[in-house]
Scaffold this active site. Structure first.
Site, PDB file in Angstrom:
ATOM      1  CG  HIS A   1       8.225   0.373   6.369  1.00  0.00           C
ATOM      2  ND1 HIS A   1       8.757  -1.321   5.804  1.00  0.00           N
ATOM      3  CD2 HIS A   1       7.495   0.601   6.350  1.00  0.00           C
ATOM      4  CE1 HIS A   1       7.559  -2.050   6.453  1.00  0.00           C
ATOM      5  NE2 HIS A   1       6.694  -0.919   6.387  1.00  0.00           N
TER       6      HIS A   1
ATOM      7  CG  MET B   1      -2.180  -1.047   0.730  1.00  0.00           C
ATOM      8  SD  MET B   1      -3.935  -0.452   1.648  1.00  0.00           S
ATOM      9  CE  MET B   1      -3.229  -0.521   3.402  1.00  0.00           C
TER      10      MET B   1
ATOM     11  CB  SER C   1       3.420   2.080   6.215  1.00  0.00           C
ATOM     12  OG  SER C   1       3.954   1.326   5.621  1.00  0.00           O
TER      13      SER C   1
ATOM     14  CG  ASP D   1       0.898  -8.038   7.813  1.00  0.00           C
ATOM     15  OD1 ASP D   1       0.462  -7.016   8.941  1.00  0.00           O
ATOM     16  OD2 ASP D   1       1.511  -7.258   7.143  1.00  0.00           O
TER      17      ASP D   1
ATOM     18  N   GLY E   1      10.979  -3.257   5.714  1.00  0.00           N
ATOM     19  CA  GLY E   1      10.770  -4.215   5.274  1.00  0.00           C
ATOM     20  C   GLY E   1       9.908  -4.367   3.881  1.00  0.00           C
ATOM     21  CG  HIS E   2       7.017  -2.081   2.129  1.00  0.00           C
ATOM     22  ND1 HIS E   2       7.034  -1.154   3.189  1.00  0.00           N
ATOM     23  CD2 HIS E   2       5.887  -2.363   1.854  1.00  0.00           C
ATOM     24  CE1 HIS E   2       5.609  -0.946   3.440  1.00  0.00           C
ATOM     25  NE2 HIS E   2       4.844  -2.139   2.814  1.00  0.00           N
TER      26      HIS E   2
ATOM     27  N   GLY F   1       5.091 -10.463   3.818  1.00  0.00           N
ATOM     28  CA  GLY F   1       5.735 -10.456   4.925  1.00  0.00           C
ATOM     29  C   GLY F   1       5.251 -10.902   6.150  1.00  0.00           C
TER      30      GLY F   1
ATOM     31  CB  VAL G   1      12.183  -5.710   8.491  1.00  0.00           C
ATOM     32  CG1 VAL G   1      13.946  -5.031   8.430  1.00  0.00           C
ATOM     33  CG2 VAL G   1      12.766  -6.923   7.397  1.00  0.00           C
TER      34      VAL G   1
END
Length: 287
Positions: free
Chosen positions: A33, A29, A185, A149, A35-36, A146, A175
C-alpha cells in the site's frame, strides 16, 4: 521499468553480482500500500539499487493468527514496485527461506516479551529470524522499515548492533489515510462500521499528544479516555494495550520522565489486530 523477479538464492545472487553502488532493501510481506511505497521512495533516495522482498513469514504468526488469510496480491505488488522504480523483487518460497524446519533461530530477548510481545508471544523471534535471513540472502547496505511498527524497528536496530550485522537501518514515518487510520495491509479486513471504531486508535494518540505538555500521566490518561469510549462503540474496540515507553527499550517511562518516549496502542476490532504509535518528547528537551 519492470523489476527483475528473483525467487531462488541463485537468481538473487546473479542479480546482486550485477548491481553496482549501494543496495537498499525494503522487506515486506506483500499486499503493498502507500505506506510500503513511501518506504521504497525513501530507499530510492538513499541507494543506487532498490530491492523489495515479498514473503509472508510463517514464523511470526501465532497458531490462532491470520497467516492463512493474510492478503497475497503478488501481481499488484509487482506493478506497484515497477511504478516506484524497484530494481529487483525477491519473492522466495517457503522452501527457499526454510528448506528444513529451523533449529537455530534469533531470540528477541527481554524486549521481545514486552508490549506487543505479550499479546503475540514468539512474534518477534520469528520476525527477527526472517529479517536476519533476508539480510544474509540479499546483502543490502541499508534497509528501510516503517516507524508504525516502532517496537519492530527498535528490535531490528538492537539485533543489528548486538550481532554486528553490517546493515544500516533507516526508519521512515508512518503514513496515514485521510481519516487518520495508519496504513496497514490488515485495514482491508475492516467493515465500514469496524473502520469507524478503529479510528479511535489514531484519535487516542492525538489526544495523548495534546496532553503531553502536562506530563506522561496526563498523556496516557487522555489517550485512555478515547479508547474507553470506543470500547462502548458498535462494534466495540477491544484494547490489547496502551503504553508510554522508552523508544530504545520499550520499558514503561515514569511520570518524571524527560526526553523521548513512544505512546503505543494495539487493539482488536472484530477479528482484526491493529497497532499504532506516536513519538512524544517530555521535559526540558521538548522546549
Amino acid at each position: 521499468m519492470t523489476p527483475v523477479i528473483a525467487k531462488t538464492r541463485e537468481e538473487l545472487a546473479a542479480v546482486r553480482s550485477g548491481a553496482t553502488g549501494t543496495l537498499a532493501l525494503v522487506p515486506t510481506m506483500g499486499a503493498l500500500h502507500e505506506g510500503h511505497r513511501s518506504l521504497i521512495r525513501r530507499a530510492r533516495q538513499l541507494a543506487d539499487t532498490v530491492a523489495v522482498s515479498i514473503f509472508v513469514n510463517p514464523l511470526q504468526f501465532g497458531p490462532h493468527e491470520d497467516f492463512d488469510r493474510y492478503p497475497r496480491t503478488f501481481a499488484a505488488d509487482v506493478e506497484a514496485c515497477a511504478a516506484e522504480g524497484v530494481d529487483v523483487v525477491f519473492a522466495p518460497t517457503r522452501e527457499v527461506m526454510y528448506p528444513d524446519e529451523p533449529q537455530v533461530t534469533v531470540k528477541s530477548g527481554p524486549m521481545g516479551e514486552r508490549v506487543e510481545g505479550v499479546t503475540r508471544p514468539g512474534h518477534f523471534d520469528g520476525m527477527l529470524t526472517v529479517v536476519l535471513k533476508l539480510f544474509h540472502l540479499v546483502g543490502p547496505d541499508l534497509a528501510v522499515f516503517g516507524e508504525k511498527d516502532a517496537q519492530q524497528l527498535a528490535m531490528i536496530r538492537r539485533m543489528v548492533a548486538d550481532l554486528n550485522v553490517p546493515v544500516e537501518i533507516v526508519g521512515a514515518p508512518t503514513v496515514r489515510e485521510i481519516d487518520g487510520l495508519a496504513l496497514s495491509s490488515r485495514n482491508r479486513y475492516l467493515s465500514d462500521a469496524e473502520r469507524r471504531t478503529a479510528l479511535a486508535l489514531s484519535r487516542s494518540l492525538q489526544a495523548g499528544t495534546e496532553a503531553a505538555v502536562k506530563g506522561p500521566a496526563a498523556a496516557l490518561a487522555a489517550a485512555r479516555a478515547v479508547l474507553d469510549e470506543a470500547a462502548g462503540a458498535t462494534p466495540p474496540l477491544e484494547l490489547d494495550y496502551l503504553v508510554l515507553v522508552d523508544p530504545a527499550t520499550f520499558l514503561d517511562v515514569t511520570d518524571e520522565h524527560a526526553g523521548p518516549a513512544v505512546l503505543a496502542v494495539a487493539a482488536r476490532v472484530g477479528a482484526t489486530h491493529l497497532i499504532d504509535n506516536t513519538p512524544l518528547l517530555f521535559g526540558k528537551e521538548s522546549s
